[in-house]
Design a protein around this motif. Structure first.
Motif, PDB file in Angstrom:
ATOM      1  N   UNK A 175      -2.988   2.025  -4.225  1.00 24.87           N
ATOM      2  CA  UNK A 175      -2.513   3.402  -4.308  1.00 24.87           C
ATOM      3  C   UNK A 175      -3.478   4.368  -3.634  1.00 24.87           C
ATOM      4  N   UNK A 176      -2.915   5.240  -2.798  1.00 25.13           N
ATOM      5  CA  UNK A 176      -3.635   6.387  -2.242  1.00 25.13           C
ATOM      6  C   UNK A 176      -2.913   7.628  -2.754  1.00 25.13           C
ATOM      7  N   UNK A 177      -3.642   8.584  -3.309  1.00 22.34           N
ATOM      8  CA  UNK A 177      -2.996   9.778  -3.845  1.00 22.34           C
ATOM      9  C   UNK A 177      -3.391  11.026  -3.071  1.00 22.34           C
ATOM     10  N   UNK A 178      -2.423  11.919  -2.925  1.00 22.64           N
ATOM     11  CA  UNK A 178      -2.668  13.280  -2.438  1.00 22.64           C
ATOM     12  C   UNK A 178      -1.921  14.222  -3.387  1.00 22.64           C
ATOM     13  N   UNK A 179      -2.321  15.475  -3.417  1.00 26.37           N
ATOM     14  CA  UNK A 179      -1.648  16.423  -4.293  1.00 26.37           C
ATOM     15  C   UNK A 179      -1.744  16.032  -5.749  1.00 26.37           C
ATOM     16  N   UNK A 180      -2.850  15.457  -6.154  1.00 26.22           N
ATOM     17  CA  UNK A 180      -2.986  14.961  -7.526  1.00 26.22           C
ATOM     18  C   UNK A 180      -4.130  15.637  -8.262  1.00 26.22           C
ATOM     19  N   UNK A 203       0.859  -1.175   0.000  1.00 25.14           N
ATOM     20  CA  UNK A 203       0.000   0.000   0.000  1.00 25.14           C
ATOM     21  C   UNK A 203       0.895   1.223   0.000  1.00 25.14           C
ATOM     22  N   UNK A 204       0.709   2.083  -0.997  1.00 27.21           N
ATOM     23  CA  UNK A 204       1.608   3.214  -1.212  1.00 27.21           C
ATOM     24  C   UNK A 204       0.803   4.505  -1.294  1.00 27.21           C
ATOM     25  N   UNK A 205       1.271   5.539  -0.577  1.00 23.85           N
ATOM     26  CA  UNK A 205       0.694   6.873  -0.710  1.00 23.85           C
ATOM     27  C   UNK A 205       1.597   7.688  -1.621  1.00 23.85           C
ATOM     28  N   UNK A 206       1.011   8.327  -2.625  1.00 28.76           N
ATOM     29  CA  UNK A 206       1.762   9.133  -3.586  1.00 28.76           C
ATOM     30  C   UNK A 206       1.358  10.594  -3.475  1.00 28.76           C
ATOM     31  N   UNK A 207       2.354  11.472  -3.241  1.00 31.75           N
ATOM     32  CA  UNK A 207       2.122  12.914  -3.247  1.00 31.75           C
ATOM     33  C   UNK A 207       2.674  13.464  -4.553  1.00 31.75           C
ATOM     34  N   UNK A 208       1.783  13.909  -5.422  1.00 32.10           N
ATOM     35  CA  UNK A 208       2.163  14.304  -6.772  1.00 32.10           C
ATOM     36  C   UNK A 208       2.445  15.798  -6.924  1.00 32.10           C
ATOM     37  N   UNK A 209       2.413  16.551  -5.818  1.00 33.76           N
ATOM     38  CA  UNK A 209       2.751  17.983  -5.836  1.00 33.76           C
ATOM     39  C   UNK A 209       1.861  18.783  -6.787  1.00 33.76           C
ATOM     40  N   UNK A 210       0.665  18.257  -7.090  1.00 36.91           N
ATOM     41  CA  UNK A 210      -0.220  18.893  -8.078  1.00 36.91           C
ATOM     42  C   UNK A 210       0.563  19.211  -9.353  1.00 36.91           C
ATOM     43  N   UNK A 211       1.420  18.260  -9.727  1.00 36.44           N
ATOM     44  CA  UNK A 211       2.353  18.520 -10.813  1.00 36.44           C
ATOM     45  C   UNK A 211       2.192  17.604 -12.005  1.00 36.44           C
ATOM     46  N   UNK A 212       3.294  17.432 -12.724  1.00 29.95           N
ATOM     47  CA  UNK A 212       3.276  16.757 -14.017  1.00 29.95           C
ATOM     48  C   UNK A 212       3.010  15.264 -13.922  1.00 29.95           C
TER      49      UNK A 212
END
Length: 452
Positions: A206-211, A181-190
């Motif tokens: 997958x759990x996403x934040x900043x996406x 189980x992975x949390x991904x912070x995408x920085x509201x980016x590319x």
């Protein structure tokens, strides 16, 4: 004219420092310089152009595309994709030029232009210098050959870029991520779409934040420069690990299951050991920079892995890797280059490989990262100073010498000017965090006084 190119392309406040006119002119100049260098080898040139989600990327993309096409270059417009995706597609599609519009980890008002040569490699310093010279000649009125009729470049939207890049990432993984189980912070980016898709296809939950990029929120209190949200989310969701990217996703930092940060040096250490075990770490060597933590150097020595250190900047890490045939290198900031699979730092690939190591060994990320002990390291940014004098000021040199005498063999001092921002970075390592903070604060005061 001061040098436009820093350590990672041309950056500035969009529509103030980095204007549409500048972006267009640099693109024309780049096309001419690379043609003169024989890159096009007599054929009609092609460029891959991508961007991060910044609002200013829309008009800057239009300017770059216009400049390239006006110089007779056909353009494949790939839209919003990470920097390493543009580099990969430049190589995979046999393009002559790659252009990425991004200011990486910088705040939203900034933007930047990065150029890649054939194969997806960053341009050498001498080519960047030549592009600046040609740009200035054109800007001041020197004529240039403008193709007409069928000679102008054509522009095409290359919509297959997303799937082709994700397939590449999955294809190079040594094993799947099922059960993680992975949390991904995408920085509201590319990488807001790419990274979650790649991890999910690899088998991770997958759990996403900043996406949720809206053009204005990139790097805003999230991503690799603001780790608090990711640390909290990993603990809240009971995840095995968390991965943080910056705005253009060429870097990766991590968080273990307890919420503790795992920096670029630790990630490099984990991957170096894994690649050495798999027989993939050529010459049993990893490349770092002068900013690499002393704890990283000690750990590599203990593991029988040689460390080569370069100037700060992933371009210099890459130059060393290519020159000597090394397979792995990177920076403490999270730029990690796996040269067999990427020509630049690739945050999504790095995160996938780190997660793959956790899945393959059944060990926690904290356990794996324990291969090295980080010495306390304090970094102070000193803005609004004449950074060009940091290496020539007698006052600064005397203060550094005194600090080094006080630290002895248990620490070190490094002062350097930023390649992307108007400031001087003061880094101090010591056995004790309070000592590191005190010495860094004293040096920062001297830098401010002597160079302000």
């Amino acid at each position: 004219m001061g040098r436009l190119f820093g350590t990672d392309g041309v950056r500035g406040v969009a529509n103030a420092d980095l204007t549409a006119e500048l972006a267009l002119g640099l693109s024309v100049a780049a096309a001419h310089v690379l043609a003169e260098a024989g890159t096009f080898e007599g054929h009609r040139a092609t460029a891959v152009v991508g961007r991060d989600p910044r609002a200013s990327g829309e008009f800057l993309e239009a300017a770059v595309v216009a400049g390239l096409a006006s110089a007779g270059v056909d353009v494949l417009r790939v839209g919003v994709l990470p920097t390493p995706a543009v580099a990969y597609l430049t190589g995979a599609l046999g393009a002559d030029i790659g252009v990425m519009l991004s200011a990486s980890h910088n705040a939203m008002p900034d933007n930047g232009v990065k150029f890649f040569a054939r194969g997806g490699h960053k341009l050498a310093d001498e080519l960047e210098d030549r592009i600046e010279t040609v740009y200035e000649q054109h800007r001041t009125g020197a004529p240039w050959n403008r193709p007409t009729g069928a000679g102008v470049g054509r522009v095409t939207d290359y919509t297959e870029g997303f799937d082709r890049y994700v397939a590449h990432l999955i294809g190079v993984l040594p094993n799947r991520l099922d059960g993680l189980k992975v949390v991904l912070d995408e920085a509201h980016g590319a990488a807001a779409r790419v990274s979650p898709e790649a991890f999910a296809r690899a088998g991770a939950e997958v759990v996403t934040i900043g996406a949720e990029p809206d053009g204005l929120n990139i790097n805003d209190s999230c991503g690799s420069t603001h780790m608090a949200l990711l640390r909290a989310a990993v603990v809240e969701h009971g995840a095995d690990l968390g991965i943080a990217h910056d705005g253009d996703a060429d870097r990766c930092l991590a968080v273990d299951a307890s919420g503790e940060e795992v920096d670029g040096d630790q990630i490099l250490a984990v991957l170096a050991v894994a690649m050495r075990e798999a027989g993939q770490l050529r010459k049993d060597t990893v490349v770092g920079t002068v900013m690499s933590n002393l704890g990283f150097k000690t750990a590599m020595e203990r593991e029988g892995i040689h460390l080569v250190q370069t100037a700060v900047g992933d371009r210099y890490v890459l130059e060393s890797m290519k020159a000597e045939g090394f397979a792995l290198g990177g920076e403490q900031s999270g730029h990690v280059i796996v040269l067999d699979h990427a020509t630049t730092g690739d945050g999504t690939l790095t995160g996938l490989m780190l997660a793959a190591r956790v899945a393959a060994t059944g060990r926690t990320l904290a356990d794996l990262a324990g291969v090295m002990r980080r010495l306390p390291q304090v970094l102070v940014n000193v803005p609004d100073v004449d950074k060009s004098r940091v290496n020539t000021s007698p006052e600064v040199a005397a203060a550094v010498a005194e600090a080094e005498r006080g630290l002895g063999t248990t620490g070190r001092v490094l002062l350097r000017k930023s390649g992307t921002e108007p400031l001087v970075r003061v880094m101090v390592e010591a056995a004790d965090i309070e000592q590191a903070r005190a010495v860094a604060g004293q040096l920062a005061d001297v830098v401010k006084s002597a160079l302000g």
